[in-house]
Design a protein around this motif. Structure first.
Motif, PDB file in Angstrom:
ATOM      1  N   UNK A 190       0.748  -1.328   0.007  1.00 11.69           N
ATOM      2  CA  UNK A 190      -0.066  -0.050   0.145  1.00 11.69           C
ATOM      3  C   UNK A 190       0.615   1.162   0.142  1.00 11.69           C
ATOM      4  N   UNK A 191       1.976   1.285   0.934  1.00 16.86           N
ATOM      5  CA  UNK A 191       2.843   2.431   0.950  1.00 16.86           C
ATOM      6  C   UNK A 191       3.513   2.516  -0.386  1.00 16.86           C
ATOM      7  N   UNK A 192       3.644   1.451  -0.970  1.00 16.53           N
ATOM      8  CA  UNK A 192       4.628   1.282  -2.310  1.00 16.53           C
ATOM      9  C   UNK A 192       6.021   1.929  -1.925  1.00 16.53           C
ATOM     10  N   UNK A 193       6.642   2.562  -3.174  1.00 15.11           N
ATOM     11  CA  UNK A 193       7.984   2.676  -3.163  1.00 15.11           C
ATOM     12  C   UNK A 193       8.356   3.955  -2.284  1.00 15.11           C
ATOM     13  N   UNK A 194       7.291   4.888  -2.633  1.00 19.48           N
ATOM     14  CA  UNK A 194       7.750   6.340  -2.184  1.00 19.48           C
ATOM     15  C   UNK A 194       6.664   6.978  -1.183  1.00 19.48           C
ATOM     16  N   UNK A 195       5.940   5.840  -0.627  1.00 18.20           N
ATOM     17  CA  UNK A 195       4.849   6.301   0.543  1.00 18.20           C
ATOM     18  C   UNK A 195       5.850   6.667   1.842  1.00 18.20           C
ATOM     19  N   UNK A 196       5.304   7.371   2.763  1.00 21.56           N
ATOM     20  CA  UNK A 196       5.856   7.986   3.866  1.00 21.56           C
ATOM     21  C   UNK A 196       6.357   6.765   4.677  1.00 21.56           C
ATOM     22  N   UNK A 197       5.152   5.971   4.939  1.00 18.44           N
ATOM     23  CA  UNK A 197       5.402   4.984   5.974  1.00 18.44           C
ATOM     24  C   UNK A 197       4.736   3.668   5.606  1.00 18.44           C
ATOM     25  N   UNK A 198       5.347   2.541   5.987  1.00 12.59           N
ATOM     26  CA  UNK A 198       4.493   1.436   6.102  1.00 12.59           C
ATOM     27  C   UNK A 198       4.857   0.722   7.382  1.00 12.59           C
ATOM     28  N   UNK A 199       3.841   0.462   8.207  1.00 15.41           N
ATOM     29  CA  UNK A 199       3.873  -0.287   9.596  1.00 15.41           C
ATOM     30  C   UNK A 199       3.456  -1.565   9.535  1.00 15.41           C
ATOM     31  N   UNK A 200       3.928  -2.636  10.228  1.00 19.53           N
ATOM     32  CA  UNK A 200       3.393  -3.826  10.560  1.00 19.53           C
ATOM     33  C   UNK A 200       3.756  -4.264  11.973  1.00 19.53           C
ATOM     34  N   UNK A 201       3.011  -5.284  12.411  1.00 22.41           N
ATOM     35  CA  UNK A 201       2.995  -5.563  14.045  1.00 22.41           C
ATOM     36  C   UNK A 201       3.894  -6.651  14.207  1.00 22.41           C
ATOM     37  N   UNK A 202       4.922  -6.022  15.177  1.00 27.19           N
ATOM     38  CA  UNK A 202       6.101  -7.035  15.766  1.00 27.19           C
ATOM     39  C   UNK A 202       5.644  -7.335  17.127  1.00 27.19           C
ATOM     40  N   UNK A 203       6.401  -8.224  17.667  1.00 27.39           N
ATOM     41  CA  UNK A 203       5.954  -8.732  19.077  1.00 27.39           C
ATOM     42  C   UNK A 203       5.743  -7.265  20.040  1.00 27.39           C
ATOM     43  N   UNK A 204       6.416  -6.424  20.027  1.00 31.82           N
ATOM     44  CA  UNK A 204       6.386  -5.248  20.842  1.00 31.82           C
ATOM     45  C   UNK A 204       5.694  -3.938  20.235  1.00 31.82           C
ATOM     46  N   UNK A 205       4.944  -4.315  19.179  1.00 33.03           N
ATOM     47  CA  UNK A 205       4.073  -3.027  18.377  1.00 33.03           C
ATOM     48  C   UNK A 205       4.597  -2.851  17.064  1.00 33.03           C
ATOM     49  N   UNK A 206       4.116  -1.851  16.440  1.00 31.32           N
ATOM     50  CA  UNK A 206       4.158  -1.357  15.066  1.00 31.32           C
ATOM     51  C   UNK A 206       5.866  -1.244  14.787  1.00 31.32           C
ATOM     52  N   UNK A 207       6.453  -2.031  13.773  1.00 31.66           N
ATOM     53  CA  UNK A 207       7.499  -1.737  13.323  1.00 31.66           C
ATOM     54  C   UNK A 207       7.634  -1.540  11.653  1.00 31.66           C
TER      55      UNK A 207
END
Ligand SMILES: [Zn+2]
Length: 531
Positions: A163-180
């Motif tokens: 969704x964020x693609x190559x130029x988007x500001x940020x892609x975040x996904x869930x790790x054990x201690x929150x979004x990474x």
């Protein structure tokens, strides 16, 4: 008098239209519900009272939207939604694929040249480098001279990065201690997200019970849990679940977390926090900001309990309420004429075949390893040395490069066709020439990274765990997903019944936002009424 009335009416009508134009859109909210079948819109519609009800009543609903590639997995689905083309051109031909030169399977978004951000886990070494084409979000960044803020969230890296693609500001996904995230997007997590992660530990969500949201009598009476997976920490695959027991029974806690409605809740919570802290949609720029969310808990529960379970139904009723909270926030803070929402899904899912078989359908369940060894037997019996067969994945066979590859492909294809579970098989050369719909979907779904022989099981049969379900085929239950456009610029709710493709979303959004279409986009502009 009548004339004057008409004049006043025309004046006000044009004023309304003028006040809501696509170029005034300040925020696009792009929602992808992981594994959402199109019939989830209708099956539970009488019980929706939140976001899904709003979308169905006030949105432009496309009832016959399909993915056009095989395999119908998460990463190819998300990439097709955002690039407006098929895996053949965007390159994401599976969640994983086999690489003959290293003799190993690789993950679609793995990038060993980037660093994990917000974690030390190597599983955050992720980037969009394997996505060959631009996304509509990339094109928006170009058009806005990087002024558009583009933030994407998912439980899965692939749900956020595509969704964020190559130029988007940020892609975040869930790790054990929150979004990474990864260093492709940033050098450190924003401060507000570090605070969010501290305040919103997974553990803090996992207490109390997960029980029926509404009266149990609303859930299907004919209901078997025989083919639902029993989560670790539970005694049976049925409500109520004790969330802390599930959390503590899972060594990392995260898998248990993602399979409950709390997985979608944390996405909603972080989305609201992002809207507030990044002030998305509150600006005077010509082009909008983007908040992309992939609600992925729906996929985990579907895999675990199937498409007709009480858990899956309950997850959707809760998502309906969660979406309502989001829409209420947007109405209040962005203004109902200033944002648009697009909702779709990366793929659907099949019935559990063992359950369907008990109910009288001539379908089969197979263990993947058994199926592979039966295939190997047939192929060696046809005279192909077993060391020539490198790998089976994504319903494809990888064959060792050799001088007689062309004839070996045909022998392998014919051998597979002898298996009673196989409906169709094709060589790569046949796929290249394909025009027949099912073969064409294989062509759309493959590129140089794919194997040399392709096959399909009969509809309704899957090679998977015996419990729960999966997706990946080219059959309707996997390709048919919702597409709904909603927001101030869409001036009348509409039901569209013509067959359209998921890859039409990106060029349609490009048209609405007056930006370039993604580089390999080959979808069409959908017949929406907007100002
Ligand atoms: Zn899935």
């Amino acid at each position: 008098m009548k004339k004057l009335f008409q004049l006043v009416l025309t004046f006000f009508t044009s004023l309304t239209i003028m006040s809501q134009t696509a170029s005034d859109t300040k925020l696009v909210v792009s929602i992808v519900v992981d594994q959402m079948r199109a019939d989830y819109l209708t099956r539970y519609s009488h019980l929706y009272e939140g976001g899904f009800k709003t979308l169905l009543e006030d949105g432009e609903v496309f009832w016959n939207a399909h993915h056009t590639h095989v395999p119908t997995y998460t990463a190819p689905g998300h990439a097709s939604i955002y690039t407006g083309t098929d895996p053949r051109f965007h390159g994401i031909i599976g969640n994983n694929w086999y690489v003959p030169s290293i003799g190993k399977t690789t993950y679609c978004l793995e990038d060993l040249d980037v660093s994990p951000i917000g974690t030390s886990s190597k599983y955050a070494k992720r980037s969009p480098k394997n996505i060959h084409s631009t996304t509509w979000t990339d094109e928006l960044e170009w058009a806005s001279n990087k002024k558009s803020k583009i933030f994407a969230f998912s439980l899965k890296d692939r749900g956020a990065i595509c969704a964020a693609g190559h130029y988007g500001d940020a892609a975040f996904w869930l790790g054990k201690s929150g979004f990474i995230s990864s260093s492709h997007y940033m050098s450190s997590l924003p401060k507000w997200l570090i605070n969010f992660n501290q305040k919103n530990s997974l553990e803090s969500y996992m207490n109390g019970k997960w029980d029926y949201l509404i009266d149990k009598n609303n859930y299907p009476e004919i209901h078997s849990t025989a083919f639902e997976r029993i989560p670790s920490g539970a005694r049976k695959a049925d409500f109520p679940y004790d969330l802390s027991l599930l959390f503590n029974a899972d060594t990392s806690g995260i898998e248990a977390f993602k399979t409950t409605p709390k997985g979608n809740q944390i996405l909603l919570d972080v989305a609201l926090e992002t809207l507030k802290k990044e002030k998305l949609g509150i600006h005077k720029n010509r082009f909008p900001d983007v908040l992309a969310i992939s609600f992925s808990a729906t996929d985990y529960i579907g895999h675990g309990t199937g498409i007709r379970s009480h858990e899956t139904m309950d997850m959707y009723l809760r998502l309906d309420r969660q979406l309502d909270t989001l829409f209420e926030y947007l109405n209040k803070n962005i203004g109902k004429d200033n944002f648009i929402v697009i909702l779709t899904a990366d793929h659907g899912a099949s019935d559990n075949p063992s359950q369907a078989k008990l109910d009288g359908m001539p379908v089969d369940w197979m263990a993947p390893a058994d199926l592979e060894s039966e295939f190997r037997e047939l192929i060696t019996a046809a005279g192909v040395p077993s060391e020539f067969i490198l790998n089976f994945s994504n319903e494809q066979v990888y064959i060792q490069e050799n001088d007689s590859l062309e004839s070996i492909q045909k022998i392998v294809r014919n051998a597979l066709l002898k298996h009673p579970a196989i409906a169709e098989s094709w060589t790569k050369d046949e796929i290249r020439e394909a025009s027949e719909p099912f073969a064409l979907m294989r062509k759309n779904g493959s590129d140089k990274r794919s194997g040399q022989v392709f096959y399909s099981l009969y509809p309704g049969s899957i090679a998977y765990y015996k419990t729960g379900t999966t997706h990946g085929s080219g059959y309707t239950y996997d390709t048919h997903v919702p597409i709904i456009f909603f927001g101030g610029i869409f001036h009348s709710p509409e039901n569209h019944n013509e067959r359209i493709n998921v890859k039409d979303i990106a060029p349609t959004l490009s048209h609405i936002l007056k930006i370039a279409q993604p580089s390999a986009s080959n979808g069409k502009i959908l017949p929406l009424k907007f100002n």
